[in-house]
Design a protein around this motif. Structure first.
Motif, PDB file in Angstrom:
ATOM      1  N   LEU A  15       0.834  -1.206   0.000  1.00  0.00           N
ATOM      2  CA  LEU A  15       0.000   0.000   0.000  1.00  0.00           C
ATOM      3  C   LEU A  15       0.867   1.254   0.000  1.00  0.00           C
ATOM      4  O   LEU A  15       0.612   2.213  -0.748  1.00  0.00           O
ATOM      5  CB  LEU A  15      -0.924   0.008   1.220  1.00  0.00           C
ATOM      6  N   LEU A  16       1.888   1.254   0.837  1.00  0.00           N
ATOM      7  CA  LEU A  16       2.755   2.418   0.937  1.00  0.00           C
ATOM      8  C   LEU A  16       3.509   2.671  -0.364  1.00  0.00           C
ATOM      9  O   LEU A  16       3.595   3.813  -0.833  1.00  0.00           O
ATOM     10  CB  LEU A  16       3.750   2.226   2.080  1.00  0.00           C
ATOM     11  N   GLN A  17       4.061   1.613  -0.963  1.00  0.00           N
ATOM     12  CA  GLN A  17       4.821   1.806  -2.185  1.00  0.00           C
ATOM     13  C   GLN A  17       3.931   2.315  -3.307  1.00  0.00           C
ATOM     14  O   GLN A  17       4.331   3.203  -4.068  1.00  0.00           O
ATOM     15  CB  GLN A  17       5.490   0.496  -2.606  1.00  0.00           C
ATOM     16  N   PRO A  73       2.968  11.808   9.042  1.00  0.00           N
ATOM     17  CA  PRO A  73       3.951  11.230   9.958  1.00  0.00           C
ATOM     18  C   PRO A  73       3.852   9.702  10.067  1.00  0.00           C
ATOM     19  O   PRO A  73       4.871   9.017  10.121  1.00  0.00           O
ATOM     20  CB  PRO A  73       3.626  11.916  11.294  1.00  0.00           C
ATOM     21  N   VAL A  74       2.630   9.181  10.088  1.00  0.00           N
ATOM     22  CA  VAL A  74       2.476   7.725  10.108  1.00  0.00           C
ATOM     23  C   VAL A  74       3.089   7.111   8.851  1.00  0.00           C
ATOM     24  O   VAL A  74       3.857   6.139   8.913  1.00  0.00           O
ATOM     25  CB  VAL A  74       0.989   7.322  10.227  1.00  0.00           C
ATOM     26  N   LEU A  75       2.770   7.676   7.695  1.00  0.00           N
ATOM     27  CA  LEU A  75       3.298   7.154   6.436  1.00  0.00           C
ATOM     28  C   LEU A  75       4.825   7.260   6.394  1.00  0.00           C
ATOM     29  O   LEU A  75       5.502   6.370   5.860  1.00  0.00           O
ATOM     30  CB  LEU A  75       2.680   7.900   5.258  1.00  0.00           C
ATOM     31  N   HIS A  76       5.376   8.313   6.961  1.00  0.00           N
ATOM     32  CA  HIS A  76       6.832   8.459   7.014  1.00  0.00           C
ATOM     33  C   HIS A  76       7.462   7.313   7.805  1.00  0.00           C
ATOM     34  O   HIS A  76       8.397   6.641   7.331  1.00  0.00           O
ATOM     35  CB  HIS A  76       7.219   9.774   7.678  1.00  0.00           C
ATOM     36  N   TYR A  77       6.984   7.119   9.019  1.00  0.00           N
ATOM     37  CA  TYR A  77       7.556   6.078   9.877  1.00  0.00           C
ATOM     38  C   TYR A  77       7.386   4.684   9.277  1.00  0.00           C
ATOM     39  O   TYR A  77       8.310   3.858   9.307  1.00  0.00           O
ATOM     40  CB  TYR A  77       6.912   6.114  11.264  1.00  0.00           C
ATOM     41  N   LEU A 110       9.652   4.157   6.364  1.00  0.00           N
ATOM     42  CA  LEU A 110      11.001   3.930   6.880  1.00  0.00           C
ATOM     43  C   LEU A 110      11.157   2.483   7.335  1.00  0.00           C
ATOM     44  O   LEU A 110      12.166   1.827   7.059  1.00  0.00           O
ATOM     45  CB  LEU A 110      11.265   4.887   8.042  1.00  0.00           C
ATOM     46  N   LYS A 111      10.137   1.978   8.016  1.00  0.00           N
ATOM     47  CA  LYS A 111      10.159   0.596   8.505  1.00  0.00           C
ATOM     48  C   LYS A 111      10.311  -0.402   7.363  1.00  0.00           C
ATOM     49  O   LYS A 111      11.063  -1.389   7.467  1.00  0.00           O
ATOM     50  CB  LYS A 111       8.875   0.299   9.286  1.00  0.00           C
ATOM     51  N   HIS A 112       9.603  -0.159   6.267  1.00  0.00           N
ATOM     52  CA  HIS A 112       9.572  -1.117   5.162  1.00  0.00           C
ATOM     53  C   HIS A 112      10.608  -0.830   4.077  1.00  0.00           C
ATOM     54  O   HIS A 112      10.658  -1.563   3.080  1.00  0.00           O
ATOM     55  CB  HIS A 112       8.172  -1.135   4.538  1.00  0.00           C
ATOM     56  N   GLY A 113      11.401   0.219   4.238  1.00  0.00           N
ATOM     57  CA  GLY A 113      12.392   0.530   3.224  1.00  0.00           C
ATOM     58  C   GLY A 113      11.798   0.998   1.911  1.00  0.00           C
ATOM     59  O   GLY A 113      12.313   0.686   0.832  1.00  0.00           O
ATOM     60  N   ILE A 114      10.721   1.783   2.000  1.00  0.00           N
ATOM     61  CA  ILE A 114      10.039   2.275   0.802  1.00  0.00           C
ATOM     62  C   ILE A 114      10.827   3.432   0.196  1.00  0.00           C
ATOM     63  O   ILE A 114      11.267   4.332   0.907  1.00  0.00           O
ATOM     64  CB  ILE A 114       8.610   2.743   1.151  1.00  0.00           C
ATOM     65  N   GLN A 115      10.980   3.423  -1.120  1.00  0.00           N
ATOM     66  CA  GLN A 115      11.618   4.533  -1.818  1.00  0.00           C
ATOM     67  C   GLN A 115      10.561   5.529  -2.294  1.00  0.00           C
ATOM     68  O   GLN A 115       9.550   5.130  -2.876  1.00  0.00           O
ATOM     69  CB  GLN A 115      12.435   4.026  -2.998  1.00  0.00           C
ATOM     70  N   ALA A 116      10.814   6.812  -2.040  1.00  0.00           N
ATOM     71  CA  ALA A 116       9.837   7.855  -2.388  1.00  0.00           C
ATOM     72  C   ALA A 116      10.573   9.146  -2.704  1.00  0.00           C
ATOM     73  O   ALA A 116      10.373  10.176  -2.058  1.00  0.00           O
ATOM     74  CB  ALA A 116       8.858   8.048  -1.233  1.00  0.00           C
ATOM     75  N   GLN A 117      11.416   9.118  -3.718  1.00  0.00           N
ATOM     76  CA  GLN A 117      12.274  10.257  -4.031  1.00  0.00           C
ATOM     77  C   GLN A 117      11.480  11.514  -4.356  1.00  0.00           C
ATOM     78  O   GLN A 117      11.777  12.598  -3.872  1.00  0.00           O
ATOM     79  CB  GLN A 117      13.207   9.917  -5.192  1.00  0.00           C
ATOM     80  N   ALA A 118      10.451  11.381  -5.185  1.00  0.00           N
ATOM     81  CA  ALA A 118       9.675  12.556  -5.586  1.00  0.00           C
ATOM     82  C   ALA A 118       8.994  13.208  -4.393  1.00  0.00           C
ATOM     83  O   ALA A 118       8.903  14.439  -4.306  1.00  0.00           O
ATOM     84  CB  ALA A 118       8.636  12.160  -6.632  1.00  0.00           C
ATOM     85  N   TYR A 119       8.518  12.398  -3.470  1.00  0.00           N
ATOM     86  CA  TYR A 119       7.838  12.937  -2.288  1.00  0.00           C
ATOM     87  C   TYR A 119       8.812  13.708  -1.404  1.00  0.00           C
ATOM     88  O   TYR A 119       8.492  14.791  -0.910  1.00  0.00           O
ATOM     89  CB  TYR A 119       7.182  11.813  -1.495  1.00  0.00           C
TER      90      TYR A 119
END
Length: 272
Positions: A84-86, A110-114, A117-126
């Motif tokens: 979902l996050l990715q 903030p929830v999505l950030h943490y 971070l936990k799952h190692g999601i890449q989000a360069q544009a964000y």
């Protein structure tokens, strides 16, 4: 109007993370939840978990582009949190939209950030604040007073926490159906019962309310004139009315009963 993504999340306490953080490995799920509630009540006076201990179980969105408006919940019912996050952050990279939320700066992001971070999601544009795209230095999702992300609650309160209001309260103030008897407090019970679809449906109603408040906000600040504002209202009303989704139709019927007219109008405009 440029591309706009209105979003909302639903979460439940992350029991496994709580065990890891607080060394509660011997506790059952029920006792871990009770321990979290007691710990937070002692610390803050309420039992709402810390942001990083919220597990995301639904992300819903309204996407408005030049092609039209779309409402959906990201991913599938069976998707895990990382997926979902990715998908969410990939969508931001693809559309580069204006993000719109209600209390997104205080909770959702903030929830999505943490969790990312936990799952190692890449989000360069964000996360770009001008390092990859120089324009993002002055128009990025992270800085509070830039409108790449519009937290409607924060903005309408003038960035004063004591002036904050709940989404449901402002929706009702504007003649919208609001939460229609539902509450975020029941999400954990739905999750434990395996009713992920019900959670996604509930989350979609929240983004519909938020989108309609956003349209009124754009009218107020002069980015929509009365005719284009009404055109956006009519577009959404038609989507809800013609949908096969029962919760969308229920929202439309409730909205129509509040604003009974040939075309749903949230405000009446004087003739010139």
């Amino acid at each position: 109007m440029s591309s706009v993504l209105v979003f909302d999340i639903e979460t439940v306490p992350d029991i496994s993370a709580a065990r890891q953080v607080y060394d509660w490995h011997d506790l059952s799920d029920q006792d871990t939840l009770a321990g979290l509630s007691l710990k937070r009540r002692i610390e803050t006076g309420n039992d709402f978990p810390k942001h990083f201990l919220h597990q995301v179980v639904a992300i819903s969105a309204v996407l408005k582009t030049a092609e039209g408006v779309k409402i959906w919940s990201i991913g599938d019912v069976a998707d895990d949190e990382a997926n979902l996050l990715q998908r969410f952050f990939d969508g931001i990279g693809r559309f580069q939209p204006t993000l719109v939320s209600w209390n997104g700066g205080g909770f959702d992001l903030p929830v999505l950030h943490y969790r990312a971070l936990k799952h190692g999601i890449q989000a360069q544009a964000y996360w770009d604040m001008g390092d990859f795209n120089r324009e993002r230095k002055w128009h990025n999702y992270i800085s509070r007073y830039q409108f790449a992300h519009i937290d409607l609650m924060d903005v309408m309160a003038g960035y004063q926490p004591r002036a904050n209001a709940k989404l449901d309260e402002i929706a009702l103030l504007l003649g919208l159906p609001g939460k229609m008897g539902l509450s975020g407090a029941g999400v954990l019970e739905q999750f434990q019962a395996g009713d992920i679809q019900g959670i996604r449906d509930y989350c979609e109603l929240d983004v519909i309310n938020t989108y309609l408040i956003y349209l009124r906000f754009q009218l107020m600040r002069g980015w929509l004139d009365p005719s284009s504002y009404q055109a956006n209202i009519d577009e959404l009303a038609e989507l809800l009315k013609s949908s096969s989704h029962s919760h969308w139709q229920a929202y439309y019927q409730a909205w129509h009963s509040i604003q009974p007219s040939k075309d749903i109008k949230v405000s009446a405009w004087p003739e010139k």
